[in-house]
Structure formats: C-alpha cells, structure tokens
Design a protein around this motif. Structure first.
Motif, mmCIF file in Angstrom:
data_model
loop_
_atom_site.group_PDB
_atom_site.id
_atom_site.type_symbol
_atom_site.label_atom_id
_atom_site.label_comp_id
_atom_site.label_asym_id
_atom_site.label_seq_id
_atom_site.Cartn_x
_atom_site.Cartn_y
_atom_site.Cartn_z
ATOM 1 N N ASP A 225 16.757 7.790 -1.776
ATOM 2 C CA ASP A 225 17.061 9.212 -1.982
ATOM 3 C C ASP A 225 16.337 9.803 -3.191
ATOM 4 O OD1 ASP A 225 19.283 7.532 -0.913
ATOM 5 O OD2 ASP A 225 20.182 9.463 -0.441
ATOM 6 N N THR A 226 16.391 9.075 -4.310
ATOM 7 C CA THR A 226 15.785 9.601 -5.540
ATOM 8 C C THR A 226 14.276 9.712 -5.407
ATOM 9 O OG1 THR A 226 17.558 8.563 -6.825
ATOM 10 C CG2 THR A 226 15.606 9.283 -8.037
ATOM 11 N N LEU A 227 13.650 8.684 -4.848
ATOM 12 C CA LEU A 227 12.202 8.705 -4.653
ATOM 13 C C LEU A 227 11.791 9.865 -3.762
ATOM 14 C CD1 LEU A 227 9.416 7.390 -4.997
ATOM 15 C CD2 LEU A 227 9.955 5.918 -3.059
ATOM 16 N N PHE A 228 12.520 10.081 -2.674
ATOM 17 C CA PHE A 228 12.191 11.178 -1.764
ATOM 18 C C PHE A 228 12.406 12.528 -2.436
ATOM 19 C CE2 PHE A 228 13.218 14.318 1.504
ATOM 20 C CZ PHE A 228 12.095 14.199 2.329
ATOM 21 N N MET A 229 13.480 12.666 -3.195
ATOM 22 C CA MET A 229 13.764 13.920 -3.885
ATOM 23 C C MET A 229 12.645 14.284 -4.856
ATOM 24 S SD MET A 229 16.948 14.801 -6.422
ATOM 25 C CE MET A 229 16.324 13.647 -7.663
ATOM 26 N N LEU A 230 12.110 13.275 -5.565
ATOM 27 C CA LEU A 230 11.080 13.536 -6.573
ATOM 28 C C LEU A 230 9.686 13.694 -5.973
ATOM 29 C CD1 LEU A 230 12.159 11.008 -9.359
ATOM 30 C CD2 LEU A 230 12.217 13.503 -9.523
ATOM 31 N N THR A 231 9.392 12.994 -4.872
ATOM 32 C CA THR A 231 8.002 12.919 -4.387
ATOM 33 C C THR A 231 7.803 13.262 -2.918
ATOM 34 O OG1 THR A 231 8.163 10.601 -3.715
ATOM 35 C CG2 THR A 231 7.621 11.031 -6.027
ATOM 36 N N LYS A 232 8.898 13.325 -2.134
ATOM 37 C CA LYS A 232 8.834 13.484 -0.671
ATOM 38 C C LYS A 232 8.139 12.291 0.005
ATOM 39 C CE LYS A 232 10.900 17.454 -0.637
ATOM 40 N NZ LYS A 232 11.376 17.451 -2.037
ATOM 41 N N ARG B 204 0.823 -1.212 0.000
ATOM 42 C CA ARG B 204 0.000 0.000 0.000
ATOM 43 C C ARG B 204 0.859 1.265 0.000
ATOM 44 N NH1 ARG B 204 -3.166 -2.460 5.040
ATOM 45 N NH2 ARG B 204 -0.965 -2.888 5.454
ATOM 46 N N ASP B 205 2.001 1.218 0.679
ATOM 47 C CA ASP B 205 2.955 2.329 0.603
ATOM 48 C C ASP B 205 3.549 2.423 -0.796
ATOM 49 O OD1 ASP B 205 2.819 3.472 3.151
ATOM 50 O OD2 ASP B 205 4.236 2.047 4.003
ATOM 51 N N ALA B 206 3.845 1.265 -1.401
ATOM 52 C CA ALA B 206 4.404 1.249 -2.753
ATOM 53 C C ALA B 206 3.414 1.835 -3.756
ATOM 54 C CB ALA B 206 4.792 -0.169 -3.149
ATOM 55 N N ILE B 207 2.139 1.497 -3.613
ATOM 56 C CA ILE B 207 1.108 2.020 -4.510
ATOM 57 C C ILE B 207 1.057 3.540 -4.434
ATOM 58 C CG2 ILE B 207 -1.396 2.130 -4.880
ATOM 59 C CD1 ILE B 207 -0.015 -0.481 -5.822
ATOM 60 N N ARG B 208 1.118 4.051 -3.228
ATOM 61 C CA ARG B 208 1.120 5.512 -3.042
ATOM 62 C C ARG B 208 2.345 6.128 -3.709
ATOM 63 N NH1 ARG B 208 3.194 8.226 1.170
ATOM 64 N NH2 ARG B 208 3.417 6.275 2.335
ATOM 65 N N ALA B 209 3.492 5.443 -3.595
ATOM 66 C CA ALA B 209 4.711 5.929 -4.246
ATOM 67 C C ALA B 209 4.558 5.943 -5.767
ATOM 68 C CB ALA B 209 5.897 5.054 -3.836
ATOM 69 N N TYR B 210 3.925 4.905 -6.328
ATOM 70 C CA TYR B 210 3.719 4.849 -7.781
ATOM 71 C C TYR B 210 2.903 6.045 -8.271
ATOM 72 C CZ TYR B 210 5.093 -0.113 -7.356
ATOM 73 O OH TYR B 210 5.756 -1.286 -7.091
ATOM 74 N N TRP B 211 1.833 6.352 -7.545
ATOM 75 C CA TRP B 211 0.952 7.447 -7.965
ATOM 76 C C TRP B 211 1.663 8.794 -7.866
ATOM 77 C CZ3 TRP B 211 -2.476 8.876 -11.036
ATOM 78 C CH2 TRP B 211 -3.341 9.949 -10.808
#
Length: 319
Positions: free
Chosen positions: A291-298, A224-231
C-alpha cells in the motif's frame, strides 16, 4: 534536463549490478559511481565509474565524500542473510551497521545541502518472522523482532538511518525488501533451484532436486521490478526516515517455483524433500503489503512469476 550523479554502494553485488545497469539505461543524464571492496567493477560503460572503497574505513569514506557530490545514493553494501553466523554476529553488525554509520556521517558533513535522496536497503527479516505469523500480511508498522543475527543487524541499520533522517533532516528512505529473484548470480532459493535444474540438464547432477519444505510460501519480487521501485521511491515525496515495503503482495510457494521450473526444464527430474534443509521456527507464510509503495510511486510489478523463472533458467544456461 540537468545531469544527475548517483552513488551505488555494493555495486558488484546481485542487486547493485542490476541497479547500475538500470540507471545507465534509464537516462543519458545519469552518471553512476559504483563502490565496492573489489579492485575492479563488473559493469563497463562510458557513464560509469567504479571506486574501490571499504565503507568500514572512515578515512576512505571521508575522502570519497569530500571530493564528489552526489544527487542520489543507493546503499546496498553489507553482508547478506546467507553469510550470517549465529555463533558470531559481529561481522554482520560491523558490515551492516558500521558501514551505514560511516556513509551517513560523511554525507552529513559534506553532502547535506546537495543530496536529494538516499535509499537504504532493508529486509523483511527485520520483522518478527515466526510460525505464529500464519498468513498475516506485514505492513510497515508490523512488529520488528528479528529471529536471526542478520535480521538484528539490518534492524539496527534501519534505526541508524532513521536517526540521521530525524535528527539531521537527511532525505533517507528505507526500502524494506522481501525475497528477490530473477536472472543474475544470487544465493536465493529460486536461483539455487534454477542452477540445479541446469546442472541436471547438462548431466552434472542426477535428476533429483533435493530441498526443504516445498509448501513454504514467500513474497517473491523480481529484482528488475524491485530496481524500478527503488528508483521511483528515492525520488518520491516520502517522509525522512520512512520505511517502505518492496514486495509483490502475493505469497508464492516453493512448490510453485519447482512446478514452473519443471515445466521449462529440458530434462525431467524428481523431488527429494530432505529435513536437513528445514529451518527452526520458519514461518509457513511471509507476505507483505504494498500500500505505501503504491501510494508514493504508483508502482506495480511488471514481471510475472513464470517469466522471472524462465529468465533465471535462461541466465544459468548461458553462464
């Protein structure tokens, strides 16, 4: 707010069902079209339409792309790690590479000027996962040299997606996902252990949990966290063809999963380590960087490991 039409391939799969439900709940402006090989979809909703489509069939893919325009595409169709065979890698390549090529080719022909974002599901198995890895955290520039046919098929899928992104300027991002776990029908290790615990609770199995090396550590992320990251990611300012790790950035041992399952189990059990379940050249630790995921989406994970395991147990007790 303008309406959005979103395509989800592999919509009947573990991740696909979670994603479809999330998108429908996320906004009343989202209309979701799910695609799969089965004759019927597994989600019922007024803003959901299911289409039977074999993505290896160019005629079927062309027909779908000709008649419906999409704002976003999430591509999860394909064969998984649990389905691979070292003796016959062709089915994996056919499923993971050919389907992706067909999909992107007809996006290029019919959707090029209307599509806003395409997310292609990758995997940590694309990296060089060997025993020499130790506790090195993998980032998007780590060496890619898979050790299984599945990993190779997914790496070629990634490279195919990057080719369309680079040569034809398609807005594609590759979500290189680590170990998913959580409620729902899954073949992952946590789901397998949770099912066995429930079978022990109901008396279907003896109170002995057989498994491989419990000291192995993996970067588990709640589905469910991954799904939120995808969106978040598909709408983020990524570079076309960019690879982004989807993980927690934390290594969790199989023993920790077992200890937590034991804490919530309604019947005590013992552990039986069986060398038959050990895999050759299996790294002790697989850990990713976020790092990259956080930089792009927080993005940060919301679900604790304990909550995910409890939710997985609850799911199997109900089903």
């Amino acid at each position: 707010m303008t309406s959005r039409k979103i395509l989800v391939t592999g919509a009947n799969g573990y991740v696909g069902r979670h994603l479809v439900n999330y998108l429908l709940k996320r906004s009343t402006q989202n209309t979701v079209i799910g695609v799969g090989r089965q004759t019927k979809g597994k989600v019922k909703h007024g803003r959901y339409q299911y289409m039977q489509c074999d993505l290896t069939d160019t005629h079927q893919v062309k027909t779908m792309m000709q008649h419906t325009h999409f704002d976003y595409i999430f591509h999860f169709a394909g064969q998984s790690q649990s389905q691979y065979s070292k003796t016959s890698p062709f089915p994996l390549f056919h499923a993971n590479v050919i389907q992706t090529t067909n999909l992107l080719e007809y996006v290029l022909q019919f959707q090029r000027h209307v599509i806003k974002g395409i997310l292609v599901a990758g995997t940590a198995h694309e990296y060089e996962l060997t025993q020499d890895l130790n506790e090195t955290a993998l980032n998007e520039h780590s060496t890619t040299r898979p050790v299984t046919p599945y990993g190779w098929s997914k790496l070629l899928q990634t490279q195919t997606a990057q080719m369309y992104a680079t040569l034809y300027d398609l807005p594609i991002v590759i979500a290189r996902t680590f170990n998913l776990f959580g409620p729902g029908d899954s073949t992952g290790v946590c789901a397998t252990l949770a099912r066995k615990v429930v079978q022990i609770e109901t008396g279907e199995l003896e109170p002995v949990l057989a498994l491989g090396d419990p000291s192995i550590q993996r970067d588990f992320v709640d589905v469910r966290d991954a799904i939120r990251a995808y969106w978040l990611l598909v709408r983020a300012p990524y570079d076309n063809g960019q690879i982004v790790n989807i993980c927690r950035g934390e290594a969790i041992s199989i023993q920790h999963l077992i200890d937590t399952l034991y804490m919530y189990a309604k019947r005590p059990f013992t552990i039986a380590v069986n060398p038959r379940y050990f895999r050759d050249n299996d790294p002790q630790v697989v850990l990713g960087r976020t790092d990259t995921l956080f930089m792009l989406t927080k993005w940060v994970p919301f679900k604790s490991v304990k909550q995910t395991i409890l939710d997985t147990l609850t799911y199997y007790r109900k089903t």
